[in-house]
Write a protein that holds these residues in place. Structure first.
Motif, PDB file in Angstrom:
ATOM      1  N   ARG A   1       0.476  -1.081  -0.186  1.00 25.74           N
ATOM      2  CA  ARG A   1      -0.119   0.171   0.352  1.00 25.74           C
ATOM      3  C   ARG A   1       0.748   1.235   0.008  1.00 25.74           C
ATOM      4  NH1 ARG A   1      -5.031   0.167   4.185  1.00 25.74           N
ATOM      5  NH2 ARG A   1      -5.417   1.768   3.404  1.00 25.74           N
ATOM      6  N   VAL A   2       0.204   2.521  -1.316  1.00 25.70           N
ATOM      7  CA  VAL A   2       1.026   3.514  -0.433  1.00 25.70           C
ATOM      8  C   VAL A   2       0.545   4.780   1.031  1.00 25.70           C
ATOM      9  CG1 VAL A   2       1.307   5.388  -2.283  1.00 25.70           C
ATOM     10  CG2 VAL A   2       1.911   3.190  -2.930  1.00 25.70           C
ATOM     11  N   GLU A   3       1.514   5.212   1.037  1.00 26.63           N
ATOM     12  CA  GLU A   3       0.852   6.447   2.087  1.00 26.63           C
ATOM     13  C   GLU A   3       1.268   7.873   2.381  1.00 26.63           C
ATOM     14  OE1 GLU A   3       2.357   7.349   6.731  1.00 26.63           O
ATOM     15  OE2 GLU A   3       2.641   5.655   6.114  1.00 26.63           O
TER      16      GLU A   3
ATOM     17  N   GLY B   1       6.829  19.358   4.186  1.00 26.54           N
ATOM     18  CA  GLY B   1       7.380  18.841   2.831  1.00 26.54           C
ATOM     19  C   GLY B   1       5.946  17.409   2.617  1.00 26.54           C
ATOM     20  N   MET B   2       6.298  16.156   1.742  1.00 26.17           N
ATOM     21  CA  MET B   2       6.103  15.766   1.238  1.00 26.17           C
ATOM     22  C   MET B   2       6.639  14.231   1.582  1.00 26.17           C
ATOM     23  SD  MET B   2       3.066  13.945   0.735  1.00 26.17           S
ATOM     24  CE  MET B   2       1.756  15.569   0.055  1.00 26.17           C
ATOM     25  N   ASN B   3       6.145  13.324   2.204  1.00 30.47           N
ATOM     26  CA  ASN B   3       6.376  12.166   2.281  1.00 30.47           C
ATOM     27  C   ASN B   3       5.562  11.016   1.249  1.00 30.47           C
ATOM     28  OD1 ASN B   3       8.726  12.148   4.131  1.00 30.47           O
ATOM     29  ND2 ASN B   3       7.102  13.222   4.914  1.00 30.47           N
ATOM     30  N   VAL B   4       6.047  10.083   0.542  1.00 31.68           N
ATOM     31  CA  VAL B   4       4.983   8.558   0.028  1.00 31.68           C
ATOM     32  C   VAL B   4       6.044   8.079   0.581  1.00 31.68           C
ATOM     33  CG1 VAL B   4       5.589   7.623  -2.180  1.00 31.68           C
ATOM     34  CG2 VAL B   4       4.712  11.059  -2.387  1.00 31.68           C
TER      35      VAL B   4
ATOM     36  N   LEU C   1      10.566   8.465  -0.333  1.00 30.83           N
ATOM     37  CA  LEU C   1      10.575   9.466  -0.794  1.00 30.83           C
ATOM     38  C   LEU C   1      10.416  10.873   0.030  1.00 30.83           C
ATOM     39  CD1 LEU C   1      13.494  10.912  -2.824  1.00 30.83           C
ATOM     40  CD2 LEU C   1      10.909  10.745  -4.704  1.00 30.83           C
ATOM     41  N   LYS C   2      11.452  11.349   0.516  1.00 35.12           N
ATOM     42  CA  LYS C   2      10.816  12.610   1.122  1.00 35.12           C
ATOM     43  C   LYS C   2      11.427  13.763   0.397  1.00 35.12           C
ATOM     44  CE  LYS C   2      11.870  13.124   5.172  1.00 35.12           C
ATOM     45  NZ  LYS C   2      10.525  13.435   5.869  1.00 35.12           N
ATOM     46  N   TYR C   3      10.052  14.987  -0.015  1.00 34.87           N
ATOM     47  CA  TYR C   3      10.591  16.080  -0.246  1.00 34.87           C
ATOM     48  C   TYR C   3      10.047  17.664   0.136  1.00 34.87           C
ATOM     49  CZ  TYR C   3      11.225  20.293  -3.477  1.00 34.87           C
ATOM     50  OH  TYR C   3      11.320  21.510  -4.073  1.00 34.87           O
ATOM     51  N   SER C   4      11.575  18.484   1.137  1.00 33.43           N
ATOM     52  CA  SER C   4      10.579  19.295   1.569  1.00 33.43           C
ATOM     53  C   SER C   4      11.367  20.997   1.861  1.00 33.43           C
ATOM     54  CB  SER C   4      11.804  19.306   3.229  1.00 33.43           C
ATOM     55  OG  SER C   4      11.616  17.797   3.381  1.00 33.43           O
ATOM     56  N   TYR C   5      10.831  21.310   1.859  1.00 37.72           N
ATOM     57  CA  TYR C   5      11.146  23.211   1.482  1.00 37.72           C
ATOM     58  C   TYR C   5      10.753  24.058   2.661  1.00 37.72           C
ATOM     59  CZ  TYR C   5      10.999  27.527  -0.347  1.00 37.72           C
ATOM     60  OH  TYR C   5      11.143  29.076  -1.395  1.00 37.72           O
ATOM     61  N   SER C   6      12.308  24.374   2.866  1.00 44.57           N
ATOM     62  CA  SER C   6      12.601  24.999   4.575  1.00 44.57           C
ATOM     63  C   SER C   6      12.372  26.734   3.672  1.00 44.57           C
ATOM     64  CB  SER C   6      14.184  24.819   3.827  1.00 44.57           C
ATOM     65  OG  SER C   6      14.456  23.893   4.116  1.00 44.57           O
ATOM     66  N   PHE C   7      11.868  27.210   5.412  1.00 44.86           N
ATOM     67  CA  PHE C   7      11.357  28.604   5.653  1.00 44.86           C
ATOM     68  C   PHE C   7      12.606  28.840   6.455  1.00 44.86           C
ATOM     69  CE2 PHE C   7       7.638  26.269   3.899  1.00 44.86           C
ATOM     70  CZ  PHE C   7       7.113  27.402   3.265  1.00 44.86           C
TER      71      PHE C   7
END
Length: 235
Positions: free
Chosen positions: A59-61, A82-85, A97-103
Motif C-alpha cells: 500500500r502507498v501512504e 514537505g511531502m513523504n511517499v 521518498l521525502k521532499y521538503s521546502y525550507s523556511f
C-alpha cells in the motif's frame, strides 16, 4: 469404561483450555473471546482489543510533514514543510521518498551581527570594520528512505475505538540544496506511527541529519536534529 470416559473428558478439557489460552496469549484476543467473557458475567462491561485490522502490505501512504530543525548555521533557524511517499512492502518494511521546502529566519545572534554590520557600514562607508556574516541555509531536500517497524502495539481509546502503533527506524540518503551550493545529505532516526483506520495515519519522528556546508574559508560538517509531525493517508 469409567477410566476411558475420564481420559476423554480430560483431553477435551485440555483442548478447550489450550484454545482459550492461545486466544488470551495472542496479540489482542478476538470477538469470540469477548462474547465468552461477557456470557460468564453479563453485568460487567468488558473491552477486548481486536487483532491487527489495518493492512499495510503493498500500500502507498501519502504523508504531508511539518518539521523543525535544531542546529546547523548558528545565525539561521529553519522550519520545513514537505511531502513523504511511503510504499509499504509489508507491515515490517517500507521504502519512500521525502521532499521538503525550507523556511529560514535569522536567529537573535544573526540579527545582532547584521545590525552591527549595517551600523558600521553606515558610519564607515569606505572602510567598514565589520563584514556581514555569511549565512548558509537549506532551501530544499530530496531523500530516499527505508523504514523498519520492529515493535507493534495497540492503544485503546475506550468506546471511541482502537489504534495500533509501530515504533520504527528510518534511514535515508539524498541531496540538499543550500543557499550557495548542493550537497549530499544522510539521515538516521526513529519514529512512532499510529494507524488509526484503513486510511488515516499519523507519525511523530526525530532524526539526525548530516551534510557539508562550504563557507568562504572553511568546509563545515553540519549535524542537525529534525523533529517532525506527519499526517498521512493510505491509498
Amino acid at each position: 469404561m469409567k477410566s476411558l470416559s475420564l481420559v476423554v473428558a480430560l483431553l477435551l478439557s485440555s483442548t478447550s483450555y489450550a484454545q482459550v489460552q492461545e486466544e488470551v496469549d495472542s496479540f489482542g484476543g478476538n470477538e469470540a473471546l469477548y462474547m465468552k467473557a461477557k456470557a460468564l458475567n453479563p453485568e460487567v462491561e468488558n473491552e477486548v482489543i481486536q487483532n491487527r485490522f489495518i493492512s499495510r502490505t503493498k500500500r502507498v501512504e501519502l504523508a504531508p510533514e511539518f518539521s523543525g530543525v535544531f542546529g546547523g548555521d548558528s545565525y539561521n533557524q529553519t522550519n520545513n514543510m514537505g511531502m513523504n511517499v511511503h510504499y509499504h512492502i509489508n507491515p515490517s518494511w517500507s521504502v519512500g521518498l521525502k521532499y521538503s521546502y525550507s523556511f529560514n529566519t535569522l536567529t537573535p545572534e544573526g540579527k545582532a551581527m547584521v545590525d552591527k554590520a549595517n551600523k558600521d557600514a553606515a558610519a564607515n562607508k569606505k572602510d567598514p570594520n565589520y563584514l556581514f556574516p555569511q549565512v548558509i541555509y537549506p532551501k530544499t531536500e530530496t531523500t530516499a528512505l527505508v523504514n523498519w517497524y520492529p515493535i507493534v502495539g495497540k492503544l485503546s481509546f475506550g468506546k471511541l475505538g482502537v489504534a495500533h502503533f509501530d515504533t520504527y527506524l528510518t534511514a535515508g540518503y539524498g541531496s540538499m540544496e543550500l543557499s550557495n551550493s548542493s550537497t549530499p545529505a544522510a539521515t538516521l532516526g526513529l519514529g512512532l506511527g499510529f494507524w488509526v483506520n484503513q486510511n488515516l495515519t499519523t507519525r511523530f519522528e526525530y532524526r539526525a541529519q548530516q551534510y557539508k556546508a562550504e563557507y568562504y574559508n572553511k568546509t563545515e560538517n553540519m549535524v542537525t536534529n529534525v523533529a517532525s509531525v506527519q499526517m498521512g493517508w493510505m491509498l
